[in-house]
Each structure stands twice: as structure tokens, then as C-alpha cells.
Write an enzyme that holds these catalytic residues in place. Structure first.
Site, PDB file in Angstrom:
ATOM      1  N   GLY A 138      23.402  -2.235  49.630  1.00 28.20           N
ATOM      2  CA  GLY A 138      23.984  -1.024  50.586  1.00 28.20           C
ATOM      3  C   GLY A 138      24.598  -1.343  51.568  1.00 28.20           C
ATOM      4  O   GLY A 138      24.669  -2.667  51.761  1.00 28.20           O
ATOM      5  N   LYS A 139      25.039  -0.767  52.404  1.00 23.78           N
ATOM      6  CA  LYS A 139      25.846  -1.047  53.563  1.00 23.78           C
ATOM      7  C   LYS A 139      25.196  -1.835  54.454  1.00 23.78           C
ATOM      8  O   LYS A 139      25.552  -2.717  55.476  1.00 23.78           O
ATOM      9  CB  LYS A 139      26.357   0.327  54.305  1.00 23.78           C
ATOM     10  CG  LYS A 139      27.077   1.275  53.289  1.00 23.78           C
ATOM     11  CD  LYS A 139      25.826   2.439  53.203  1.00 23.78           C
ATOM     12  CE  LYS A 139      26.052   2.906  51.738  1.00 23.78           C
ATOM     13  NZ  LYS A 139      24.823   3.314  50.915  1.00 23.78           N
TER      14      LYS A 139
END
Length: 493
Positions: free
Chosen positions: A248-249
Site C-alpha cells: 500500500g501507500k
RNA sequence: GCCCUCAUCGUCUAGUCUGGUCAGGACACAGGCCUUUCAAGCCUGGUACAUGGGUUCAAAUCCCGUUGAGGGCACCA
């Protein structure tokens, strides 16, 4: 029937390496079956829209050599390929579901829904819509008032999802929510849009991340509700970060653009990605595969079931393998932008600096893991260096005086050398080592530090050639001065 | 909490379907060789079948339980 697969990104940010791995599987599958690969932008969430995301994604795919047959930019017979431009289609399909009794209008407020969820949480129940509007008379909610349209999921029985990798996966219908299909802003949710578009675009194989498996029964139900033939599903395992969690980010350098910036070769990344979750098997130990070989050997059915941790270390190794396989000319072409970005080489490359690059490239080739490594490795050739610390100029098992004498001898030798190139430099320097009764490592080490300021640098003779006679002599001289000064200081007369 | 999926070295994996080769390879790690440093290359080494129970002459492989991990449970995709 010809194979048609798609990649359906939402323009909410940078495509990360996990998504791209799944794209690689899609692309490989399409191309090896002589099928089509389609790109469809799923921009039905207006609140998360990132303007440039689509272009960034296109660039990343092109950089990796993944081409597509239909998509927002190239068009195609099943367009438009952007969901926000297909709104009337979804409304019509939602109406069809309403007419068939497979959907219903719901005007529950967000507040009420939150309250229901709260209570369910408190009681430890499954969190899902309570069916408040499910059995209201058809005309209870006017089409003109704000409302959503929900899927009328059967309350009993089971829904099976046939997955190419996992086989039959069974879900109890009672555990499947009455998913919102059409939001109150008139946009469809993913679930409606994906099914409608995959059908209309004649997608035959839905190859997507495992995180979609849970919603697959909703999609299967929609296909049934519409009376459409089901596509094949393949839910491929996720790619995990080093912490063992879904990418994810927060996972740092995971966007494709970032890999490009660091100097990974697209062909190496492509090769590596194909191996995340897939292996040739059957006793084949090969890991370095050309695109053609991958096209030939990749087998969707052999894709692993377990999620894989993305290993940067192994990617570095593989990138090095690809760098070493390049011709020096090809490598230099790829290196030039990195040198330029670092301000070491002028923008149109000058003849002089080209000559330096031609010398440096082959001697750094086997030392690079990523192209960007070339900057710290070779900066001393293109930019001036601070005078090295005197202690660093003293050779192993040598005194400061001895080192100073060596430096002087080297400088006077090099001042008189006829041809300034690696091959002409090496023999006299080696002879000098013998004459001085020193080991090559001792003498060359001193020269290395004096001319590069580094303990670790590319091979010396080539480095000196690229540096040039003038700069070499100048740096040797400065080193001598520094060393002499420190000797002076240590033993004042 | 509920649902789904998965489980071989630290990591990626072969082997599992069609039980029977010291559980194979790669990355990383350690040691050595080579060597002008660092790399690259070559050689050597250590490390794994999550766990309990079955079935069987024989289980990493088949069955059940347990544990663990991951994913999902939005008017996000």
C-alpha cells in the site's frame, strides 16, 4: 473464442508493484493465447480522483513494454473505456435489475446505516445492511428522491465461484451483503460497473488480485441476474511488503516510476515480476527469462496460491544480471541520463565527456546493481574532489614518509608517460611497484585515494585514463602537499 | 467478531494432483579462491516440510483438527 483480458485500474494514485505484477500475468496470458489485452479506467469514485494518475499508469505500462489493444487512449469497438463516460449504461442496467426483481431502491440515511453497523458491532454480529428497504413496495421510494439501488441478494442457499487456481469456492448467501449497485450520485459502484463492463467488453478471463475473491460471489450473482454467461475467474495471490502486509501507500518505493528513477531496467523488472507467484517448475531451475521465453513458458494454472513477499534484494541481483548482459554501448546510453541528472555530464553530451563515458562504462558495468549507482561510483571523474585526509593516503604497512615518496615517484612517472590510456599506464606503474619494493595493492591504493578520494572505486587504470593527465597530476600534487604538511606537523623540526 | 484463502530454508520457490530419489534451485548470509580496492566469477557451508492426530509397509505429498498468516466485511476500487 478468443481470449480477452483486462486491467481495470482506478485513477487514485500511483500503480504499485503488486498491481503491476497482476497486469504482467494478464498481459502474458493474453499474448500467449493470441488474445486481446484491454485497459479500462474505473473512475466511479469521484472523491478519490487523482488527475494525472491515468497518464502515470500508461507511462509505467509502456515503460515495462506492456502494450494494450483497446483502452481510453487507443479506443476500440467496445468503448468508451472510461467508466465515468458510461453512466447511462449502468443506469439502464440497474433499472433492468429493478424490473427483474433483483434489486431495490433504498433511501436509508448514512446516519441510520452507521447506527445499524454500530449495533451489529456491539452484538458481535456480521456487519451488513439490515434489509430495511428490501421488501418495501416497488413504489414506496420515488425515483426522484435521493436513494441508492441495492442488489437483492438471495437470503438462502450458496453461491459458488469457480476459480482457475483455487477450484470451487463456496459462499453462504446469508453472509453476502445487499451491495449498493448505484450510488445516490448516479454513479455505479465497482460491483455493478465491473460486471456490466466485463460483459459488454466480452472479457473472457478475469485475472485479478486475491483481495477481490470475497466480492466474487456478488459478481457471479449479478451475471446470473442478468442471465449472462460467466467468465473464468483467476484470483492471483497478493504481493506483500517486507512486513508481510498487502502492499500500500506506506510501503515506500513501490511505484513503477520509482523503480525507473532508481535505475532498474524494465526488462529485469518484468522478468522478476513474472516470477513473483509463478515458477516454471518441472525441475527447471532457470530464473532469467527473456520476454519471449516467458511468453512461451508462463502458465496461469501454475500460479502459486500463497501470497509472496516482494524481495528487493533479489530484484537487485537480477537487475545486475541484466546490466552485465548489456553491451557497453547500450549500457552507456542508459547511463547517460543518470549522469546528466546528477549534473556530472552536460546535456548535449560533449565529445570530451563522451570519451570519458566510453572508458568508464565498461569498468563500472559489473559493479552496478541499479543504474543510479553509477553516480556515487564515478562522480570523482567529472567533478573535483576535496583533498583526501592525510591518514587515508598512507598505504597498508607503510609509513607516512614512504607513502609520500611513493606519491612523488608516481607523479613524476605519470608526468612523463607518452600515451594517456589505461593500457599504456599499467606497465610502467607496475614496474614502479617492483622498483619501490612494494605490492601493487599498496601503491595503487594510495593513488586511488589521492585521485578519487575513495577507498573503494572503479579499477584504477581506466579511472585515471578518464580523469585525464592534468587532473591526475594535480590531485597527486595536492595529496603530496597534504601528506607532507601532516608529517611536518607530527614531528616539528 | 464473521466470511474466504493460504501454509517447504530469512526471502522467492521445485517437489504435492499420480505417496517410496540424503527435500532441489535462486537471492541473502558465512568461509575460501581469484585480485589494485570494490564488484563480478568460481568453490564450500549452514538454515525449511507450522503443529497434533489419522490412512499406509511407507506421508512434505492423502484425510481431519489446531495454530499461524493474509485478504474481505463502505453510497472505495
Amino acid at each position: 473464442m478468443t481470449v480477452r483480458v483486462r486491467f481495470a485500474p482506478s485513477p487514485t494514485g500511483q500503480p504499485h508493484i503488486g498491481n503491476i505484477r497482476t497486469v504482467v500475468f494478464n498481459w502474458l496470458f493474453a499474448r500467449q493465447h493470441g488474445g486481446q489485452f484491454i485497459i479500462r479506467v474505473e473512475d466511479t469514485d469521484r472523491t478519490r480522483y487523482v488527475p494525472d494518475a491515468v497518464n502515470v499508469m500508461f507511462n509505467s505500462l509502456r515503460w515495462l513494454g506492456l502494450d494494450w489493444d483497446e483502452g481510453p487512449d487507443v479506443g476500440g469497438p467496445h468503448g468508451p473505456y472510461v467508466q465515468s463516460e458510461r453512466l447511462p449504461i449502468y443506469r439502464e442496467k440497474a433499472q433492468e435489475l429493478l424490473d427483474k426483481g433483483w434489486a431495490y431502491r433504498c433511501n436509508c440515511s448514512p446516519e441510520r446505516l452507521e447506527r445499524v453497523r454500530e449495533e451489529q458491532r456491539a452484538r458481535g454480529e456480521m456487519i451488513m445492511y439490515d434489509g430495511h428497504c428490501r421488501d418495501l413496495p416497488a413504489n414506496a421510494i420515488s425515483p426522484d428522491e435521493p436513494h441508492v439501488i441495492r442488489l437483492k441478494m438471495p437470503r438462502e442457499g450458496q453461491t459458488q465461484v469457480h476459480d482457475m487456481l483455487k477450484g470451487e469456492v463456496v459462499f453462504e448467501n446469508s453472509g453476502i451483503d445487499d451491495q449498493v449497485l448505484l450510488k445516490s450520485d448516479g454513479f455505479p459502484t465497482y460491483h455493478l460497473a465491473v460486471v456490466v463492463d466485463d460483459y459488454l467488453m466480452q472479457i473472457t478471463h478475469i485475472i485479478r488480485g486475491d483481495d477481490w475473491l470475497s466480492s466474487a460471489p456478488k459478481h457471479v450473482t449479478l451475471y446470473r441476474a442478468f442471465g449472462w454467461e460467466l467468465p473464468e475467474f483467476a484470483h492471483v495471490p497478493l504481493v506483500l511488503g517486507a512486513d508481510g502486509r498487502k502492499l500500500g501507500k506506506r510501503h515506500g518505493a513501490i511505484s513503477v516510476a520509482e523503480f525507473e528513477r532508481q535505475g532498474y531496467l524494465p526488462e529485469a523488472l518484468f522478468n522478476f515480476l513474472a516470477l513473483v507467484g509463478w515458477a516454471p517448475g518441472e525441475g527447471v531451475d532457470q530464473e532469467v527469462f527473456s520476454r519471449e521465453e516467458l511468453l512461451q513458458r508462463f502458465d496461469m494454472k501454475r500460479v502459486n496460491l500463497a501470497p509472496a513477499v516482494f524481495s528487493y534484494e533479489k530484484l537487485d541481483w537480477m537487475n545486475g544480471v541484466y546490466i552485465r548482459a548489456l553491451s557497453p554501448e547500450a549500457l552507456m546510453e542508459r547511463l547517460i541520463p543518470f549522469w546528466q541528472d546528477a549534473g556530472l555530464v552536460p546535456y548535449p553530451v560533449t565529445t570530451e565527456s563522451l570519451a570519458q563515458l566510453q572508458v568508464m562504462t565498461p569498468i563500472v558495468q559489473e559493479r552496478l546493481k541499479v543504474l543510479k549507482d553509477v553516480v556515487p561510483l564515478t562522480d570523482f571523474v567529472f567533478a573535483d574532489i576535496p583533498t583526501p585526509a592525510p591518514e587515508a593516503l598512507i598505504g597498508p604497512k607503510m609509513t607516512a614518509e614512504q607513502s609520500l615518496q611513493t606519491l612523488e615517484a608516481v607523479r613524476s612517472l605519470l608526468a612523463g608517460v607518452l600515451n594517456w590510456d589505461a593500457a599504456s599506464l599499467e606497465p610502467p606503474l607496475r614496474q614502479l611497484c617492483k622498483d619501490l619494493g612494494l605490492k601493487a595493492g599498496q601503491v595503487l591504493g594510495i593513488i586511488r585515494v589521492a585521485t578519487s578520494g575513495k577507498e573503494v572505486a572503479p579499477p584504477l587504470f581506466g579511472s585515471l585514463e578518464a580523469l585525464g593527465r592534468h587532473a591526475t597530476l594535480q590531485r597527486l600534487r595536492r595529496a603530496e602537499d597534504a601528506l607532507a604538511a601532516s608529517i611536518q606537523q607530527a614531528s616539528p623540526a
